[in-house]
Design a protein around this motif. Sequence first.
Motif, PDB file in Angstrom:
ATOM      1  N   GLU A  49      39.808  42.702  41.526  1.00  0.00           N
ATOM      2  CA  GLU A  49      40.282  43.955  42.107  1.00  0.00           C
ATOM      3  C   GLU A  49      39.733  44.144  43.521  1.00  0.00           C
ATOM      4  N   ALA A  50      38.487  43.762  43.724  1.00  0.00           N
ATOM      5  CA  ALA A  50      37.885  43.866  45.054  1.00  0.00           C
ATOM      6  C   ALA A  50      38.579  42.938  46.049  1.00  0.00           C
ATOM      7  N   LYS A  51      38.985  41.768  45.555  1.00  0.00           N
ATOM      8  CA  LYS A  51      39.675  40.823  46.428  1.00  0.00           C
ATOM      9  C   LYS A  51      41.056  41.355  46.818  1.00  0.00           C
ATOM     10  N   LYS A  52      41.750  41.973  45.875  1.00  0.00           N
ATOM     11  CA  LYS A  52      43.042  42.589  46.184  1.00  0.00           C
ATOM     12  C   LYS A  52      42.888  43.697  47.211  1.00  0.00           C
ATOM     13  N   GLU A  53      41.822  44.485  47.045  1.00  0.00           N
ATOM     14  CA  GLU A  53      41.567  45.590  47.972  1.00  0.00           C
ATOM     15  C   GLU A  53      41.286  45.047  49.374  1.00  0.00           C
ATOM     16  N   ALA A  54      40.516  43.970  49.446  1.00  0.00           N
ATOM     17  CA  ALA A  54      40.183  43.374  50.744  1.00  0.00           C
ATOM     18  C   ALA A  54      41.410  42.817  51.446  1.00  0.00           C
ATOM     19  N   LEU A  55      42.360  42.291  50.671  1.00  0.00           N
ATOM     20  CA  LEU A  55      43.590  41.733  51.253  1.00  0.00           C
ATOM     21  C   LEU A  55      44.647  42.800  51.505  1.00  0.00           C
ATOM     22  N   GLY A  56      44.381  44.031  51.080  1.00  0.00           N
ATOM     23  CA  GLY A  56      45.345  45.101  51.296  1.00  0.00           C
ATOM     24  C   GLY A  56      46.473  45.114  50.300  1.00  0.00           C
ATOM     25  N   ASN A  58      46.518  46.431  47.398  1.00  0.00           N
ATOM     26  CA  ASN A  58      46.593  47.675  46.633  1.00  0.00           C
ATOM     27  C   ASN A  58      47.246  48.807  47.420  1.00  0.00           C
ATOM     28  N   ASP A  59      47.498  48.571  48.704  1.00  0.00           N
ATOM     29  CA  ASP A  59      48.164  49.597  49.515  1.00  0.00           C
ATOM     30  C   ASP A  59      49.615  49.745  49.082  1.00  0.00           C
ATOM     31  N   GLN A  64      51.845  48.383  53.591  1.00  0.00           N
ATOM     32  CA  GLN A  64      51.686  46.943  53.818  1.00  0.00           C
ATOM     33  C   GLN A  64      52.676  46.445  54.867  1.00  0.00           C
ATOM     34  N   TYR A  84      43.710  30.542  54.660  1.00  0.00           N
ATOM     35  CA  TYR A  84      42.970  31.368  55.617  1.00  0.00           C
ATOM     36  C   TYR A  84      43.084  30.855  57.052  1.00  0.00           C
TER      37      TYR A  84
END
Length: 316
Positions: A49-56, A58-59, A64, A84
């Motif tokens: 979930e943190a990785k999804k948030e970092a990649l945006g 969850n917006d 997006q 990357y």
Amino acid sequence: MVTYIARRLLIFIPVLLGITIINFIIVNMAPGNPVDMYIDPNMSPEIAEAKKEALGLNDPLFVQYIKWLGTLLTGDLGYSMSSYAPVARLVGERIMPTVTLGLAALVLALLIAVPLGIISALKQNTKIDYLVTGLSFIGTSIPNFFLGLALIYIFAVNLGILPTGGMQKLGGDGGFGDRILHMILPAIVLATGIAGRKVRYVRASMLEVLKQDYLRTARSKGVHEFWVTNKHALRNALLPVITVVGLEIPILLGGAIITEQIFQWPGIGQLTLQSMMSRDYPTIMALNLIAAIAVLGANLLTDILYSAADPRIKVG
């Protein structure tokens, strides 16, 4: 002409914007996301979930898209979510191999289709006409993956006279001759379908032109049949063909995805498939944008060439 081109370029802007919106929605509607492709049993839901948030991811979709569009307007295509690396660099490394292969296939297809179409029209309702028409249907119908694998089996595995894939020999210098050898099979695969379609276009257009009165007048004046066919008839018969050649651009790009994967040709098609498999949204969007620009540009170029080929046709 300049005014016409400027007007068409202005129309491109809202069209491209609409294409990017549709593509963005379709890409994000596909199941899965980049993070899902790299989740292992040891990764906790919190980390994912943190990785999804970092990649945006969850917006909201609208947010997006606005972020992606804002980045694009600055001239930045973003970064790949799988490697990357800058998307611009990835695309830049792949675009020339695809352009080279596509142009080679298109030229080869026209060199085959135009003479065969003319012969088929001149020999209408004969065995030669039936043979050419039958071959054109086969060329149009045969799948790229099947033809590619068959050619590899015959010329690379059995005969050993052509490489199985890649753009150059491993450890080689990548010289002109080496690249031509590696290009032969994938170019034949892409050219086969194009030639099959163009033979029928050239034949139908040639048959229509051969019925015109001005050709009978030229023959009555003693003009040799060779010049009647190749100078007077062919130029007018190729006008409709010029139009449909521009429509081959998206077909070439679509066919290149399968063909480049089969022959491991390091081009846009192979990058597209890899990006789709890894749900690499920025790279997929960049490739879709390039494809849209190529199609719109090909349509504009077709109109200009059509006008140049027939001075009676004015654009504006």
